[in-house]
Scaffold this motif. Structure first.
Motif, short mmCIF file in Angstrom:
data_model
loop_
_atom_site.label_atom_id
_atom_site.label_comp_id
_atom_site.label_asym_id
_atom_site.label_seq_id
_atom_site.Cartn_x
_atom_site.Cartn_y
_atom_site.Cartn_z
N ASP A 9 -16.05 20.00 -38.31
CA ASP A 9 -17.26 20.74 -38.71
C ASP A 9 -18.35 20.61 -37.66
N ILE A 10 -18.48 19.43 -37.10
CA ILE A 10 -19.49 19.21 -36.07
C ILE A 10 -19.17 20.06 -34.84
N LYS A 11 -17.89 20.08 -34.44
CA LYS A 11 -17.49 20.90 -33.29
C LYS A 11 -17.77 22.38 -33.54
N LYS A 12 -17.51 22.84 -34.76
CA LYS A 12 -17.78 24.24 -35.10
C LYS A 12 -19.28 24.54 -34.98
N SER A 13 -20.11 23.60 -35.43
CA SER A 13 -21.56 23.79 -35.34
C SER A 13 -22.02 23.86 -33.88
N ILE A 14 -21.41 23.02 -33.04
CA ILE A 14 -21.77 23.03 -31.62
C ILE A 14 -21.44 24.38 -31.00
N ILE A 15 -20.26 24.92 -31.30
CA ILE A 15 -19.87 26.22 -30.77
C ILE A 15 -20.80 27.32 -31.30
N LYS A 16 -21.08 27.27 -32.60
CA LYS A 16 -21.98 28.27 -33.19
C LYS A 16 -23.37 28.21 -32.57
N SER A 17 -23.80 27.02 -32.20
CA SER A 17 -25.15 26.86 -31.66
C SER A 17 -25.31 27.54 -30.30
N GLN A 18 -24.19 27.91 -29.65
CA GLN A 18 -24.26 28.67 -28.39
C GLN A 18 -24.68 30.12 -28.64
N HIS A 19 -24.41 30.61 -29.85
CA HIS A 19 -24.53 32.04 -30.14
C HIS A 19 -25.95 32.40 -30.58
N VAL A 20 -26.72 32.95 -29.69
CA VAL A 20 -28.11 33.25 -30.02
C VAL A 20 -28.21 34.36 -31.06
N GLN A 21 -29.22 34.27 -31.89
CA GLN A 21 -29.47 35.25 -32.94
C GLN A 21 -30.64 36.13 -32.53
N ARG A 22 -30.45 37.46 -32.63
CA ARG A 22 -31.50 38.39 -32.21
C ARG A 22 -32.02 39.28 -33.34
N CYS A 23 -31.43 39.17 -34.53
CA CYS A 23 -31.93 39.96 -35.67
C CYS A 23 -31.98 39.03 -36.89
N TRP A 24 -33.00 39.24 -37.73
CA TRP A 24 -33.34 38.24 -38.74
C TRP A 24 -33.54 38.85 -40.12
N ASP A 25 -33.32 38.03 -41.13
CA ASP A 25 -33.63 38.39 -42.50
C ASP A 25 -34.98 37.77 -42.83
N LEU A 26 -36.03 38.58 -42.77
CA LEU A 26 -37.38 38.08 -42.98
C LEU A 26 -37.82 38.12 -44.44
N SER A 27 -36.88 38.48 -45.32
CA SER A 27 -37.21 38.50 -46.75
C SER A 27 -37.14 37.09 -47.35
N ARG A 28 -36.66 36.14 -46.55
CA ARG A 28 -36.49 34.77 -47.04
C ARG A 28 -37.41 33.82 -46.27
N GLU A 29 -37.71 32.70 -46.90
CA GLU A 29 -38.56 31.69 -46.28
C GLU A 29 -37.80 30.38 -46.12
N ILE A 30 -37.96 29.75 -44.98
CA ILE A 30 -37.31 28.47 -44.74
C ILE A 30 -38.01 27.40 -45.59
N PRO A 31 -37.26 26.62 -46.34
CA PRO A 31 -37.89 25.57 -47.16
C PRO A 31 -38.67 24.58 -46.30
N GLU A 32 -39.77 24.09 -46.84
CA GLU A 32 -40.61 23.15 -46.10
C GLU A 32 -39.85 21.89 -45.69
N GLU A 33 -38.92 21.45 -46.54
CA GLU A 33 -38.17 20.24 -46.21
C GLU A 33 -37.28 20.46 -44.99
N ASP A 34 -36.78 21.67 -44.80
CA ASP A 34 -35.99 21.97 -43.61
C ASP A 34 -36.87 22.04 -42.37
N ILE A 35 -38.04 22.64 -42.52
CA ILE A 35 -38.97 22.71 -41.39
C ILE A 35 -39.37 21.30 -40.97
N GLU A 36 -39.65 20.45 -41.95
CA GLU A 36 -40.04 19.06 -41.64
C GLU A 36 -38.92 18.34 -40.89
#
Length: 206
Positions: A9-36
């Motif tokens: 799972d960690i290796k999969k996350s590392i590979i995924k982290s290479q893939h930049v995101q250029r379009c977003w779902d702005l209808s949702r808000e990141i929880p404060e605990e995740d931001i912290e």
């Protein structure tokens, strides 16, 4: 020794982290605990002798994010047209502002590094790079898309935002728009290019 995380799972996350995101779902808000947690990673990761090399701005204000995005430049889509960098249009934007060296750093710099300018620049850039790396992998493990941006005039962005020093790096973090290819520009809808990760040579010495 107890294994807490699954290596696959960690290796999969590392590979995924290479893939930049250029379009977003702005209808949702990141929880404060995740931001912290993301801020904790960006401010408690290693730096050269634990010196402070940057100030972190945590931006969720859409007006500010869109203004910053409008000041990015230097990317081409697959049709060869110049474009802004929509990685910065994420739900959350982390902005790394350079800071004046602390007296402790100045003392060390003068004594051990002969006050060489390139050493100070190297150490600061390295610190911000390490911080962005920590945040990138952590955000991916939390399920978010990410994208770093350095295609902007750092002093112009700083002036626009009312910061004291130059902005060196920006990082968008947010919810992926699952209805589109991740390389689709958030505003124009045009597909942006991609480059396959070049292999890094590894040599083991045992």
């Amino acid at each position: 020794m107890e294994v807490i995380f699954d290596h696959k799972d960690i290796k999969k996350s590392i590979i995924k982290s290479q893939h930049v995101q250029r379009c977003w779902d702005l209808s949702r808000e990141i929880p404060e605990e995740d931001i912290e947690l993301l801020v904790h990673a960006a401010t408690n990761c290693p730096s050269k002798q634990n010196f402070k090399f940057y100030k972190l701005h945590v931006i969720t204000n859409r007006d500010k994010i869109e203004k910053i995005h409008s000041m990015t430049e230097g990317l081409r889509n697959v049709e060869g047209e110049m474009s802004t960098n929509s990685q910065t249009l994420a739900n959350l934007l982390l902005v790394f502002e350079s800071v004046s060296p602390t007296q402790q750093f100045k003392d060390k710099w003068a004594l051990r590094d002969n006050s060489k300018d390139w050493v100070a620049v190297r150490d600061a850039d390295m610190a911000m790079g390490v911080a962005a790396g920590y945040v990138n992998v952590l955000a991916t493990m939390l399920g978010y898309g990410t994208g770093c941006c350095a295609c902007f005039d750092g002093m112009s962005v700083s002036k626009e935002l009312g910061f004291e020093n130059e902005v060196r790096l920006m990082m968008g973090i947010g919810f992926k728009d699952e209805t589109k290819n991740r390389r689709t520009h958030h505003l124009t809808g045009k597909m942006m290019g991609r480059r396959v990760k070049e292999p890094i040579e590894v040599e083991y010495h045992k």
